[in-house]
Enzyme design. Structure first.
Site, PDB file in Angstrom:
ATOM      1  N   ARG A  71       0.682  -1.241  -0.141  1.00 33.89           N
ATOM      2  CA  ARG A  71       0.146   0.055  -0.211  1.00 33.89           C
ATOM      3  C   ARG A  71       0.758   1.242   0.016  1.00 33.89           C
ATOM      4  NH1 ARG A  71      -1.817   0.872   4.408  1.00 33.89           N
ATOM      5  NH2 ARG A  71      -1.279  -1.047   5.642  1.00 33.89           N
ATOM      6  N   TYR A 199      -1.587  -3.585  -6.695  1.00 32.23           N
ATOM      7  CA  TYR A 199      -1.388  -4.160  -5.470  1.00 32.23           C
ATOM      8  C   TYR A 199      -2.757  -4.129  -4.633  1.00 32.23           C
ATOM      9  CZ  TYR A 199      -0.464  -5.286  -0.636  1.00 32.23           C
ATOM     10  OH  TYR A 199      -0.455  -5.820   0.673  1.00 32.23           O
ATOM     11  N   LYS A 208      -9.829  -2.204   1.495  1.00 31.36           N
ATOM     12  CA  LYS A 208      -9.353  -0.841   2.319  1.00 31.36           C
ATOM     13  C   LYS A 208     -10.147   0.442   1.939  1.00 31.36           C
ATOM     14  CE  LYS A 208      -6.108  -3.333   4.614  1.00 31.36           C
ATOM     15  NZ  LYS A 208      -6.528  -3.869   5.681  1.00 31.36           N
ATOM     16  N   HIS A 228     -10.721  -2.065  11.320  1.00 31.94           N
ATOM     17  CA  HIS A 228      -9.721  -2.978  10.932  1.00 31.94           C
ATOM     18  C   HIS A 228      -9.630  -4.120  11.912  1.00 31.94           C
ATOM     19  CE1 HIS A 228      -5.370  -3.171   9.501  1.00 31.94           C
ATOM     20  NE2 HIS A 228      -5.872  -4.006   8.669  1.00 31.94           N
ATOM     21  N   SER A 250      -1.520  -3.622  10.215  1.00 32.73           N
ATOM     22  CA  SER A 250      -1.317  -4.524   9.292  1.00 32.73           C
ATOM     23  C   SER A 250       0.008  -5.475   9.425  1.00 32.73           C
ATOM     24  CB  SER A 250      -0.988  -3.684   8.024  1.00 32.73           C
ATOM     25  OG  SER A 250      -2.000  -2.893   7.803  1.00 32.73           O
ATOM     26  N   CYS A 252       0.631  -7.800  11.686  1.00 35.23           N
ATOM     27  CA  CYS A 252       0.754  -8.136  13.017  1.00 35.23           C
ATOM     28  C   CYS A 252       0.157  -9.252  13.680  1.00 35.23           C
ATOM     29  CB  CYS A 252       0.412  -6.652  13.967  1.00 35.23           C
ATOM     30  SG  CYS A 252       1.475  -5.464  14.089  1.00 35.23           S
ATOM     31  N   ASP A 277      -9.653  -9.696   9.050  1.00 36.44           N
ATOM     32  CA  ASP A 277      -8.950  -8.034   8.757  1.00 36.44           C
ATOM     33  C   ASP A 277     -10.085  -7.184   8.649  1.00 36.44           C
ATOM     34  OD1 ASP A 277      -6.648  -6.793   7.573  1.00 36.44           O
ATOM     35  OD2 ASP A 277      -7.733  -6.219   5.827  1.00 36.44           O
ATOM     36  N   ARG A 365       1.971 -12.322  -0.781  1.00 35.23           N
ATOM     37  CA  ARG A 365       0.256 -12.547  -0.280  1.00 35.23           C
ATOM     38  C   ARG A 365      -0.124 -13.835  -0.904  1.00 35.23           C
ATOM     39  NH1 ARG A 365      -2.027  -8.537   3.429  1.00 35.23           N
ATOM     40  NH2 ARG A 365      -0.259  -6.939   3.563  1.00 35.23           N
TER      41      ARG A 365
END
Ligand code: OXD
Ligand code: MN
Length: 580
Positions: A71, A199, A208, A228, A250, A252, A277, A365
């Protein structure tokens, strides 16, 4: 070709087509046949590489442009009428200026390309909590990812036509030039424009852009929250299930926590995944907070995933998965750091693997349907969502933050949530490992001024009759030699058990100025090679460090000027007074 009966949609599609000038328009129907025909096309063009069909059936590798792997927060804007509405937490541009710039980029950009029209639904189809969108994109990679991540195609289009309302998202990969890359949000018009990146977080606009930035803005006016957060159900041996919604910045470990398998000592306990998420949280008629996951799939970080760290994720991604930017073995299997089997021969860039540089990109990913997860909850598609017992916040902190603490009440909990800070990760471009403030783990995702957002959070004490308890966790605390004090992963179940018992007022805790922490016998350590003094170390509160932390946090809150809720400053003062 699917057409629509909704004039607003057909007019918009025609307008975009005449501006972007694609060679053809494809209305996505969302069928399996369509998905596989897209995949076949991508294999033919080399955009996807088919992986080993025996060991990884239905899996493909996509290599992105090497400059387009995360991002881009510095290029992401919220374009409200005034800068104050977007707040210091967002980049802001005047809406007409942003649109002019973006329209310039989009002019003729789809020449020689196909324009895909993707109607999609965020949330269970037909749920009153769900919201709809249409993404127009020139990226077939986006189309196949949207197939896995959302409920897209004909069924979503039907709902859009009957409700008449949808969010518009216009996307083009453009030239993939970092100088001509912007992600623009126009919350007042329910409109997103994204140019120059393929992406996930920049290009799969349902995620998002829609489900967090636009939705958080909508949620404020409609009285709910777009967060989130992962959603999990924890079932005890008596069959009682408690649902938690947990926010972490993000990369974590949200996906790991969402798919946790309890340790052996926890016979009869089960963890059910509802989302990894994003959570949309609504008060129901009785004043209970309920959560749905707007997404239908996972777009997770691959490195570190293995049978020890996250067996459910590992098993989820051995079939029907799109891998982006991982390495490949001689057997044509995907490979990543921490996979623990196989030897890579080609790195994520397609070059020979030498071992000198990572094989997989640190932000590589997987995209996969949530239904493949062995711990997929039977309530994941429930239109009414699940009742939330606790909200858990966390960050990646080497020091300071204890393993777990519970806020004293809702207002204190909002302060704790707003004080989340974490070391940065590879999920966004920029320096890695520096501590930054990330209130509610929403710094990159809140579509309006944080000051108004915190006030909105505080208002839930009036909207809910049963307030969820609020907790903060830190799996990442280290000792002076830099070793992690807590084993993490599946063992986090022990902390979740304490959290659930606290929700039922059934277990002991020690009150401290920052909140309630477990005493050294309050967390079940059976079967762990850790003695209870470690809990003392993990929950130790250094008053001097905390005073500095809260004073700095208070200064941060004050940066939001008149928008900062007085109540949050008072909460800081209360904690500071107790620390003196
Ligand atoms: C994500 C992120 O991809 O937070 O979920 O970056
Ligand atoms: Mn995320």
């Amino acid at each position: 070709m699917t057409q629509t009966t909704l004039p607003e949609l057909s007019n918009w599609v025609s307008e975009v087509a005449s501006h972007c000038n694609p060679d053809q328009i494809h209305w996505c129907d969302g069928s399996d046949a369509e998905y596989f025909s897209f995949i076949d096309q991508m294999v033919t063009t080399g955009d996807m590489i088919k992986l080993n069909d025996k060991t990884f059936p239905g899996c493909y590798l996509h290599r992105s442009d090497p400059q387009d792997v995360a991002r881009v927060e510095h290029l992401t804007y919220v374009c409200t009428e005034t800068e104050l509405e977007a707040g210091p937490n967002n980049n802001w541009m005047e809406p007409s200026k942003a649109k002019d710039m973006m329209n310039n980029f989009f002019a003729g950009c789809m020449k020689g390309r196909t324009m895909y029209v993707i109607p999609y639904c965020m949330g269970p189809l037909g749920s009153k909590f769900s919201r709809y969108g249409v993404e127009i994109t020139d990226s077939i990679y986006v189309a196949v990812n949207m197939y896995l991540m959302t409920r897209m195609g004909q069924s979503a289009l039907k709902e859009i036509e009957s409700s008449g309302s949808f969010i518009k998202g216009l996307h083009s990969t453009g030239e993939l030039d970092p100088e001509r890359r912007f992600i623009m949000h126009f919350p007042d018009e329910l409109f997103i424009m994204s140019y120059g990146s393929g992406y996930g977080g920049n290009a799969l606009l349902g995620k998002k852009c829609h489900a967090l930035r636009i939705a958080s803005h909508q949620a404020r006016t409609e009285g709910w929250l777009a967060e989130h957060m992962l959603i999990v159900g924890i079932e005890n041996p008596q069959g009682e299930v408690h649902y938690l919604a947990c926010a972490f910045p993000s990369a974590c470990g949200k996906t790991n926590l969402a798919m946790l398998i309890p340790p052996e000592e926890y016979k009869g306990w089960k963890v059910w995944t509802l989302g990894d998420d994003i959570a949309w949280l609504h008060p129901d008629e009785s004043g209970q907070l309920r959560a749905i996951n707007p997404e239908a799939g996972y777009f997770g970080v691959v490195p570190g995933t293995n049978l020890k760290t996250n067996p459910n994720a590992f098993n989820t991604i051995t079939s029907n998965t799109i891998f982006t930017n991982v390495a490949v073995t001689a057997d044509n299997e995907p490979w990543w750091e921490g996979k623990e089997t196989g030897i890579p021969i080609t790195d994520w860039l397609g070059n020979a693997f030498t071992g000198k540089k990572p094989g997989a990109h640190p932000n590589s990913r997987f995209t996969v349907s949530a239904k493949q997860n062995p711990s997929y909850s039977s309530l994941a598609e429930a239109p009414e969502g699940v009742p939330i017992s606790a909200l858990v916040f966390g960050g990646r902190r080497k020091e300071l933050a204890p393993l777990v603490y519970q806020a004293k009440d809702w207002e204190h909990g909002v302060m704790v949530a707003a004080s989340v800070a974490s070391e940065t990760t590879a999920a966004a471009t920029g320096k890695i490992g520096v501590v930054r403030r990330d209130p509610m783990a929403m710094k990159p995702f809140c579509g309006y001024n944080f000051g108004d957002y915190w006030a909105h959070w505080l208002s839930f004490s009036q909207k809910l009759s049963a307030l969820p308890k609020i907790f903060h966790v830190n799996w990442f605390r280290q000792n002076a030699s830099g070793e992690f004090l807590w084993p993490g992963f599946g063992e986090n179940m022990r902390v979740l058990e304490w959290i659930i018992s606290r929700c039922k007022d059934g277990t002991h805790a020690v009150e401290t100025p920052i909140g309630f922490v477990p005493g050294n016998n309050d967390i079940n350590l059976n079967g762990l090679n850790i003695d209870s003094s470690r809990i003392d170390e993990l929950t130790h509160i250094d008053y001097k460090q905390w005073k500095q932390e809260i004073s700095e946090f208070k200064k941060y809150l004050e940066e939001f000027g008149s928008k900062t809720p007085e109540r949050l400053l008072e909460e800081c003062d209360k904690v500071l007074a107790e620390l003196s």
